[in-house]
Design a protein around this motif. Structure first.
Motif, PDB file in Angstrom:
ATOM      1  N   VAL A 209       0.846  -1.197   0.000  1.00 15.80           N
ATOM      2  CA  VAL A 209       0.000   0.000   0.000  1.00 15.80           C
ATOM      3  C   VAL A 209       0.878   1.242   0.000  1.00 15.80           C
ATOM      4  O   VAL A 209       2.057   1.195   0.353  1.00 15.80           O
ATOM      5  CB  VAL A 209      -0.913   0.038   1.247  1.00 15.80           C
ATOM      6  N   THR A 210       0.285   2.358  -0.403  1.00 16.17           N
ATOM      7  CA  THR A 210       0.887   3.673  -0.182  1.00 16.17           C
ATOM      8  C   THR A 210      -0.006   4.409   0.801  1.00 16.17           C
ATOM      9  O   THR A 210      -1.202   4.567   0.551  1.00 16.17           O
ATOM     10  CB  THR A 210       1.024   4.466  -1.484  1.00 16.17           C
ATOM     11  N   LEU A 211       0.566   4.814   1.918  1.00 21.93           N
ATOM     12  CA  LEU A 211      -0.156   5.523   2.969  1.00 21.93           C
ATOM     13  C   LEU A 211       0.235   6.986   2.872  1.00 21.93           C
ATOM     14  O   LEU A 211       1.389   7.344   3.103  1.00 21.93           O
ATOM     15  CB  LEU A 211       0.208   4.932   4.340  1.00 21.93           C
ATOM     16  N   ILE A 212      -0.712   7.838   2.523  1.00 25.98           N
ATOM     17  CA  ILE A 212      -0.376   9.199   2.126  1.00 25.98           C
ATOM     18  C   ILE A 212      -1.467  10.164   2.579  1.00 25.98           C
ATOM     19  O   ILE A 212      -2.649   9.795   2.670  1.00 25.98           O
ATOM     20  CB  ILE A 212      -0.185   9.254   0.582  1.00 25.98           C
ATOM     21  N   SER A 314       5.609   4.578  -5.562  1.00 29.14           N
ATOM     22  CA  SER A 314       4.319   4.384  -4.887  1.00 29.14           C
ATOM     23  C   SER A 314       3.471   3.363  -5.643  1.00 29.14           C
ATOM     24  O   SER A 314       3.728   3.051  -6.811  1.00 29.14           O
ATOM     25  CB  SER A 314       3.563   5.704  -4.787  1.00 29.14           C
ATOM     26  N   VAL A 315       2.439   2.846  -4.981  1.00 31.48           N
ATOM     27  CA  VAL A 315       1.523   1.908  -5.623  1.00 31.48           C
ATOM     28  C   VAL A 315       0.847   2.566  -6.820  1.00 31.48           C
ATOM     29  O   VAL A 315       0.721   1.956  -7.890  1.00 31.48           O
ATOM     30  CB  VAL A 315       0.474   1.405  -4.606  1.00 31.48           C
ATOM     31  N   ALA A 316       0.413   3.820  -6.656  1.00 29.56           N
ATOM     32  CA  ALA A 316      -0.249   4.521  -7.765  1.00 29.56           C
ATOM     33  C   ALA A 316       0.704   4.752  -8.921  1.00 29.56           C
ATOM     34  O   ALA A 316       0.335   4.608 -10.097  1.00 29.56           O
ATOM     35  CB  ALA A 316      -0.820   5.850  -7.275  1.00 29.56           C
ATOM     36  N   HIS A 317       1.941   5.137  -8.623  1.00 30.67           N
ATOM     37  CA  HIS A 317       2.938   5.379  -9.666  1.00 30.67           C
ATOM     38  C   HIS A 317       3.168   4.116 -10.485  1.00 30.67           C
ATOM     39  O   HIS A 317       3.412   4.182 -11.701  1.00 30.67           O
ATOM     40  CB  HIS A 317       4.252   5.843  -9.029  1.00 30.67           C
ATOM     41  N   GLY A 318       3.035   2.960  -9.842  1.00 25.73           N
ATOM     42  CA  GLY A 318       3.283   1.699 -10.525  1.00 25.73           C
ATOM     43  C   GLY A 318       2.248   1.341 -11.569  1.00 25.73           C
ATOM     44  O   GLY A 318       2.544   0.587 -12.495  1.00 25.73           O
ATOM     45  N   VAL A 319       1.015   1.883 -11.442  1.00 24.17           N
ATOM     46  CA  VAL A 319      -0.034   1.552 -12.420  1.00 24.17           C
ATOM     47  C   VAL A 319      -0.425   2.744 -13.287  1.00 24.17           C
ATOM     48  O   VAL A 319      -1.120   2.590 -14.288  1.00 24.17           O
ATOM     49  CB  VAL A 319      -1.296   1.000 -11.717  1.00 24.17           C
ATOM     50  N   ALA A 320       0.013   3.939 -12.915  1.00 26.33           N
ATOM     51  CA  ALA A 320      -0.413   5.154 -13.612  1.00 26.33           C
ATOM     52  C   ALA A 320       0.342   5.369 -14.910  1.00 26.33           C
ATOM     53  O   ALA A 320       1.481   4.914 -15.070  1.00 26.33           O
ATOM     54  CB  ALA A 320      -0.220   6.369 -12.703  1.00 26.33           C
ATOM     55  N   ALA A 321      -0.309   6.070 -15.832  1.00 23.90           N
ATOM     56  CA  ALA A 321       0.391   6.551 -17.017  1.00 23.90           C
ATOM     57  C   ALA A 321       1.382   7.625 -16.563  1.00 23.90           C
ATOM     58  O   ALA A 321       1.136   8.343 -15.591  1.00 23.90           O
ATOM     59  CB  ALA A 321      -0.606   7.134 -18.011  1.00 23.90           C
TER      60      ALA A 321
END
Length: 386
Positions: A209-212, A314-321
């Motif tokens: 997870v990314t806790l932010i 981050s988790v989001a960076h890993g799936v984001a464009a």
């Protein structure tokens, strides 16, 4: 005190309020000076006004959903650099408490319109800008609205062509710039000091997870890790008890990891499931607030999710464009469309966000009094006994 204050009306108390839409949320707004000063009495009045703890809120003006069961309490502020301050209240339809510990960027969009409608802020040009302090977390936002001149003076303009997904039609744009929102509740942008954490959750196992917290404490998790796609409709999520149980179990563990303690009875952290974008945006999201699926995504959740997208690792960076530049615009896809957030990054530290800017709309829906039982609060009787 304002001239139009709460007053006794038979067996009920009439309290002036404006029912307003702010972004994709809705609720009554009050001048703080018309409400009880005692927080417990104030909360009892607000719960009665909305109709909670009944799930349907049939005996109040709440909308029987977390997005339409919100309250704004506004007051003028004479401190340098602050024009208006407000307190956001989240009421769960079936709950018996008013949560004033978190933010709501959607309801924030209606604060300056309310202040202008009630004379707290007086427009002096075609565009009126004010600084608003959110008492809940100490966050300051700079808000700009249109106030053109008319036959009887300057007025707030609600009409326009600005469109936000999740709200039908167009309206006048409301520009919101968030200043220094990192750590609004959790104390820092990354409460654990990591862009990615690994947690152990009973019944799920190991989860990354990314806790932010960039205005909203958020747990960002890849949807696929919880057996979801990240493209489900809100109705599908709300009907999936197994998925919701996993999300809640993860939320409780992450609440402790973020330093928030036992969050079983709290409305934070919010949960955001992410997946690769499908419609030309930067990332696909599905948010829970925290146990009901959001029809779109909250303003500050979008800001925080967008921030996660630009944090390498981050988790989001890993799936984001990929997004790049010192002022990247992150397009956050959600069930009702997309939400664009422009981030200002520190040129000396690309991992540090110094400003977030976005566009919302708001509208005054109804002006008048909300009535609550005088057994809860009878200000006239209190004045006579004083």
């Amino acid at each position: 005190m304002p001239a139009d204050t709460a007053r006794h009306r038979g067996s009920q108390t009439a309290i002036p309020c404006l029912l307003m839409r702010g972004g994709t949320s809705r609720g009554p707004f009050f001048d703080e000076r018309t409400l009880p000063r005692d927080p417990a009495a104030r909360d009892a009045v607000l719960l009665a006004a909305l109709g909670s703890p009944d799930e349907r809120q049939i005996d109040g003006i709440g909308g029987a959903h977390p997005l339409t069961s919100k309250v704004g309490i506004v007051a003028p502020d004479a401190r340098p650099g602050i024009d208006v301050e407000w307190t956001f209240g989240q009421v769960q339809p079936g709950g018996n408490a008013v949560d004033v510990t978190s933010n709501c960027g959607n309801m924030l969009a209606a604060v300056l319109p309310f202040a202008i409608e009630t004379g707290m802020v007086v427009p002096e040009s075609d565009r009126t800008t004010a600084r608003v302090l959110t008492r809940n977390t100490g966050m300051i936002a700079e808000i700009t609205v249109r106030t053109p001149a008319g036959p009887s003076g300057r007025h707030l303009d609600y009409a326009g062509e600005a469109h936000i997904d999740g709200v039908p039609g167009g309206a006048a744009p409301i520009e919101i710039g968030f200043l220094d929102t990192a750590g609004s509740v959790a104390g820092s942008l990354l409460p654990t000091g990591n862009v990615r954490d690994t947690v152990e959750v009973d019944g799920i196992g190991t989860v990354e997870v990314t806790l932010i917290d960039n205005g909203q404490p958020l747990v960002v998790v890849e949807a696929a890790r919880l057996g979801a796609t990240g493209y489900e409709s809100p109705a599908e999520i709300d009907a999936d008890d197994a998925l919701k149980a996993k999300v809640e179990a993860l939320r409780l563990v992450c609440g402790h990891r973020m330093g928030l303690g036992d969050v079983a009875d709290e409305n934070y952290p919010k949960m955001t499931l992410v997946a690769p974008p499908r419609h030309g945006g930067s990332v696909s999201t599905r948010s829970l607030i925290p146990r009901v699926a959001h029809r779109s995504i909250g303003v500050l959740a979008a800001v925080t999710a967008a921030t996660a997208c630009v944090l390498e690792g981050s988790v989001a960076h890993g799936v984001a464009a990929r997004v790049a530049g010192e002022e990247p615009t992150v397009s956050v896809e959600h069930p009702s469309g997309e939400f664009s957030v422009t981030l200002g990054l520190d040129p000396d530290d690309p991992q540090k966000v110094v400003r977030s800017a976005l566009l919302r709309t708001a509208r005054l829906l109804m002006s008048g009094d909300v009535l609550v039982p005088s057994s809860l609060w009878n200000p006239v009787a209190k004045e006579r006994s004083a």
